[in-house]
Motif scaffolding. Structure first.
Motif, PDB file in Angstrom:
ATOM      1  N   ASP A 261       0.838  -1.161   0.067  1.00 47.81           N
ATOM      2  CA  ASP A 261      -0.106  -0.061   0.319  1.00 47.81           C
ATOM      3  C   ASP A 261       0.718   1.332   0.448  1.00 47.81           C
TER       4      ASP A 261
ATOM      5  N   HIS B 232       2.493   1.886  -3.426  1.00 49.03           N
ATOM      6  CA  HIS B 232       1.645   1.779  -4.684  1.00 49.03           C
ATOM      7  C   HIS B 232       0.940   3.643  -4.317  1.00 49.03           C
TER       8      HIS B 232
ATOM      9  N   ILE C 163      -2.322   3.742 -12.636  1.00 48.39           N
ATOM     10  CA  ILE C 163      -2.632   2.353 -12.258  1.00 48.39           C
ATOM     11  C   ILE C 163      -3.035   1.656 -13.105  1.00 48.39           C
TER      12      ILE C 163
ATOM     13  N   SER D 181      -4.428  -1.509 -12.362  1.00 52.50           N
ATOM     14  CA  SER D 181      -4.996  -2.542 -10.759  1.00 52.50           C
ATOM     15  C   SER D 181      -4.887  -1.541  -9.699  1.00 52.50           C
ATOM     16  N   PRO D 182      -5.947  -1.822  -8.671  1.00 50.85           N
ATOM     17  CA  PRO D 182      -5.297  -1.362  -8.017  1.00 50.85           C
ATOM     18  C   PRO D 182      -5.109  -2.619  -6.946  1.00 50.85           C
ATOM     19  N   PRO D 183      -4.105  -1.763  -5.204  1.00 51.88           N
ATOM     20  CA  PRO D 183      -3.568  -3.145  -4.065  1.00 51.88           C
ATOM     21  C   PRO D 183      -4.805  -3.855  -4.049  1.00 51.88           C
ATOM     22  N   THR D 184      -4.233  -4.884  -4.519  1.00 48.68           N
ATOM     23  CA  THR D 184      -5.887  -6.581  -4.298  1.00 48.68           C
ATOM     24  C   THR D 184      -5.200  -7.625  -3.126  1.00 48.68           C
TER      25      THR D 184
ATOM     26  N   ASP E  56      -1.116  -7.519  -4.422  1.00 43.86           N
ATOM     27  CA  ASP E  56      -0.402  -6.471  -5.042  1.00 43.86           C
ATOM     28  C   ASP E  56      -0.887  -5.539  -5.584  1.00 43.86           C
ATOM     29  N   TYR E  57      -0.335  -4.493  -7.248  1.00 46.91           N
ATOM     30  CA  TYR E  57      -1.206  -4.329  -7.547  1.00 46.91           C
ATOM     31  C   TYR E  57      -0.751  -3.886  -9.100  1.00 46.91           C
TER      32      TYR E  57
ATOM     33  N   SER F 271       3.944  -5.135 -11.654  1.00 42.90           N
ATOM     34  CA  SER F 271       3.234  -5.149 -10.628  1.00 42.90           C
ATOM     35  C   SER F 271       4.121  -5.464  -9.364  1.00 42.90           C
TER      36      SER F 271
END
Length: 131
Positions: free
Chosen positions: A83, A86, A96, A98-101, A109-110, A121
């Motif tokens: 986080d 990111h 971005i 893909s946001p942190p997931t 990851d993001y 990534s």
């Protein structure tokens, strides 16, 4: 300080199974992990060479929410604080994707694109960690 690599190239192949076999035969890569996908595809594989790992899998059509599905090549970087990393990338203007997931396999990851559109990534998955 990391005691092993934290940056991993990721390659997608039309025929990942054939590519894994060829990389082993031609270059001496040793399969560490191979996760089969649907209809003979490879969802994810990790191939070792000395102290390094290359990740690969089957190429797939682009799909919403999965930046890796349509990417032929990218880089995965292991970081301690996903986080915070990111937030730094976002503040610097990174695109971005893909946001942190949190992932079903336990990683977080993001994904982003760099200034020339290449996929990166960043996450806490560590292929060197013992299961």
């Amino acid at each position: 300080m990391a005691t092993h690599p934290t940056v991993f190239p990721c390659i997608k192949y039309a025929d990942a199974r054939a590519a894994i076999d060829w990389l082993e035969k031609a270059f001496g890569f040793a399969p560490k992990l191979v996760v089969p996908g649907d209809t003979g595809t490879i969802m994810h594989a990790e191939l070792r060479s000395g102290a390094g790992i290359v990740m690969c899998g089957s190429a797939a059509d682009p799909e919403p929410g999965n930046p890796w599905a349509g990417a032929p090549f990218g880089i995965y970087v292991r970081v301690d604080d996903v986080d915070a990393h990111h937030a730094r990338a976002k503040a610097a203007g990174a695109e971005i994707v893909s946001p942190p997931t949190d992932k079903p396999y336990g990683a977080r990851d993001y994904s982003v694109r760099d200034l020339e559109g290449r996929l990166w990534s960043f996450g806490d998955y560590d292929p060197f960690a013992e299961a």
